[in-house]
Design a protein around this motif. Structure first.
Motif, PDB file in Angstrom:
ATOM      1  N   GLY A  15     -25.315 -23.076 -28.362  1.00 39.26           N
ATOM      2  CA  GLY A  15     -25.937 -24.469 -28.342  1.00 39.26           C
ATOM      3  C   GLY A  15     -26.726 -24.879 -27.036  1.00 39.26           C
ATOM      4  N   GLY A  16     -26.544 -23.865 -25.830  1.00 35.66           N
ATOM      5  CA  GLY A  16     -27.141 -24.264 -24.910  1.00 35.66           C
ATOM      6  C   GLY A  16     -28.808 -23.837 -24.951  1.00 35.66           C
ATOM      7  N   SER A  17     -29.346 -23.845 -23.475  1.00 33.30           N
ATOM      8  CA  SER A  17     -30.836 -23.398 -23.401  1.00 33.30           C
ATOM      9  C   SER A  17     -30.931 -22.520 -22.140  1.00 33.30           C
ATOM     10  N   LYS A  65     -37.722 -18.555 -34.759  1.00 33.18           N
ATOM     11  CA  LYS A  65     -38.684 -19.447 -35.123  1.00 33.18           C
ATOM     12  C   LYS A  65     -37.890 -21.084 -35.161  1.00 33.18           C
ATOM     13  N   GLY A  66     -38.410 -22.013 -34.531  1.00 31.38           N
ATOM     14  CA  GLY A  66     -37.894 -23.318 -34.289  1.00 31.38           C
ATOM     15  C   GLY A  66     -36.994 -23.648 -33.346  1.00 31.38           C
ATOM     16  N   ARG A  67     -36.500 -22.452 -32.688  1.00 34.43           N
ATOM     17  CA  ARG A  67     -35.441 -22.365 -31.454  1.00 34.43           C
ATOM     18  C   ARG A  67     -36.001 -21.855 -30.287  1.00 34.43           C
ATOM     19  N   PHE A  68     -37.081 -20.941 -30.367  1.00 38.24           N
ATOM     20  CA  PHE A  68     -37.683 -20.256 -29.036  1.00 38.24           C
ATOM     21  C   PHE A  68     -39.159 -20.825 -29.193  1.00 38.24           C
ATOM     22  N   ASN A  85     -30.812 -24.200 -28.527  1.00 38.88           N
ATOM     23  CA  ASN A  85     -29.623 -23.729 -29.433  1.00 38.88           C
ATOM     24  C   ASN A  85     -29.326 -22.169 -29.467  1.00 38.88           C
ATOM     25  N   LEU A  86     -29.068 -21.671 -28.430  1.00 44.95           N
ATOM     26  CA  LEU A  86     -28.717 -20.326 -28.168  1.00 44.95           C
ATOM     27  C   LEU A  86     -27.372 -20.171 -29.217  1.00 44.95           C
ATOM     28  N   GLN A  87     -27.470 -19.155 -29.916  1.00 47.83           N
ATOM     29  CA  GLN A  87     -26.242 -18.410 -30.490  1.00 47.83           C
ATOM     30  C   GLN A  87     -25.759 -16.893 -29.938  1.00 47.83           C
ATOM     31  N   PRO A  88     -24.493 -16.665 -30.232  1.00 51.50           N
ATOM     32  CA  PRO A  88     -24.103 -15.324 -29.698  1.00 51.50           C
ATOM     33  C   PRO A  88     -24.830 -14.342 -30.059  1.00 51.50           C
ATOM     34  N   GLU A  89     -25.316 -14.376 -31.234  1.00 56.39           N
ATOM     35  CA  GLU A  89     -26.063 -13.214 -31.622  1.00 56.39           C
ATOM     36  C   GLU A  89     -27.621 -12.970 -30.984  1.00 56.39           C
ATOM     37  N   ASP A  90     -27.746 -13.925 -30.065  1.00 57.89           N
ATOM     38  CA  ASP A  90     -28.980 -13.983 -29.101  1.00 57.89           C
ATOM     39  C   ASP A  90     -28.636 -13.207 -27.994  1.00 57.89           C
ATOM     40  N   ASP A 112     -47.186  -2.315 -20.962  1.00 53.20           N
ATOM     41  CA  ASP A 112     -46.461  -2.339 -19.904  1.00 53.20           C
ATOM     42  C   ASP A 112     -45.484  -3.111 -19.686  1.00 53.20           C
ATOM     43  N   TRP A 113     -44.086  -2.819 -19.202  1.00 53.01           N
ATOM     44  CA  TRP A 113     -42.763  -3.462 -19.566  1.00 53.01           C
ATOM     45  C   TRP A 113     -42.326  -3.883 -18.327  1.00 53.01           C
ATOM     46  N   GLY A 114     -41.468  -4.949 -18.335  1.00 53.53           N
ATOM     47  CA  GLY A 114     -40.647  -5.419 -17.095  1.00 53.53           C
ATOM     48  C   GLY A 114     -39.084  -4.522 -17.292  1.00 53.53           C
ATOM     49  N   GLN A 115     -38.438  -4.884 -16.236  1.00 50.13           N
ATOM     50  CA  GLN A 115     -37.105  -4.056 -16.479  1.00 50.13           C
ATOM     51  C   GLN A 115     -35.858  -5.013 -17.119  1.00 50.13           C
ATOM     52  N   GLY A 116     -36.367  -6.104 -17.586  1.00 49.54           N
ATOM     53  CA  GLY A 116     -35.300  -7.006 -18.491  1.00 49.54           C
ATOM     54  C   GLY A 116     -34.409  -7.790 -17.499  1.00 49.54           C
ATOM     55  N   THR A 117     -33.934  -9.069 -18.424  1.00 47.51           N
ATOM     56  CA  THR A 117     -33.199 -10.146 -17.607  1.00 47.51           C
ATOM     57  C   THR A 117     -31.880 -10.211 -18.824  1.00 47.51           C
ATOM     58  N   GLN A 118     -30.605 -10.230 -18.666  1.00 53.05           N
ATOM     59  CA  GLN A 118     -29.650 -10.490 -19.545  1.00 53.05           C
ATOM     60  C   GLN A 118     -29.259 -11.697 -19.657  1.00 53.05           C
ATOM     61  N   VAL A 119     -29.360 -11.798 -20.904  1.00 52.10           N
ATOM     62  CA  VAL A 119     -28.851 -13.260 -21.536  1.00 52.10           C
ATOM     63  C   VAL A 119     -27.570 -13.014 -22.286  1.00 52.10           C
ATOM     64  N   THR A 120     -26.285 -13.895 -22.017  1.00 51.17           N
ATOM     65  CA  THR A 120     -25.172 -13.754 -22.676  1.00 51.17           C
ATOM     66  C   THR A 120     -24.858 -15.065 -23.164  1.00 51.17           C
TER      67      THR A 120
END
Length: 123
Positions: A15-17, A65-68, A85-90, A112-120
């Motif tokens: 539910g957070g952002s 769609k509608g959340r991001f 409205n983040l969910q565990p599946e994100d 071209d790509w970045g190295q990534g950032t972790q979202v939990t």
């Protein structure tokens, strides 16, 4: 040599952002379409969102769609992904990527790509 650096990931409750940022250098950001992808452990990298060089066209994965919201600031050479409205599946490692002008949904269409950032996202 184009460099992309993501930031803004972290641990959040359901539910957070979060707002992810992707700062670019060494290229022509103002003529680049930007995309966000994610990859969870044991899964393939998947498309999340993309935006055209001028911000006029955006694409989204159906489930976000509608959340991001993807956006860009050409003066700052930065792309953003606002995630509400983040969910565990994100939960995943989120990557930004660039390609010329027109957005796309396929990872192989980005150069071209970045190295990534972790979202939990926890329950």
């Amino acid at each position: 040599q184009v460099q992309l650096v993501e930031s803004g990931g972290g641990l959040v409750q359901a539910g957070g952002s979060l707002r992810l940022s992707c700062v670019t250098s060494g290229g022509t950001f103002s003529t680049s379409a930007m995309g966000w992808f994610r990859q969870a452990p044991g899964k393939e990298r998947e498309f999340v969102a993309a935006i055209s060089w001028n911000g006029a066209v955006t694409y989204y994965k159906t489930s976000v769609k509608g959340r991001f919201t993807i956006s860009r600031d050409n003066a700052k050479k930065t792309a953003y992904l606002q995630m509400n409205n983040l969910q565990p599946e994100d939960t995943a490692n989120y990557y930004c990527a660039s390609r010329p002008y027109v957005p796309a949904r396929g990872a192989d269409e980005f150069d071209d790509w970045g190295q990534g950032t972790q979202v939990t996202v926890s329950n």
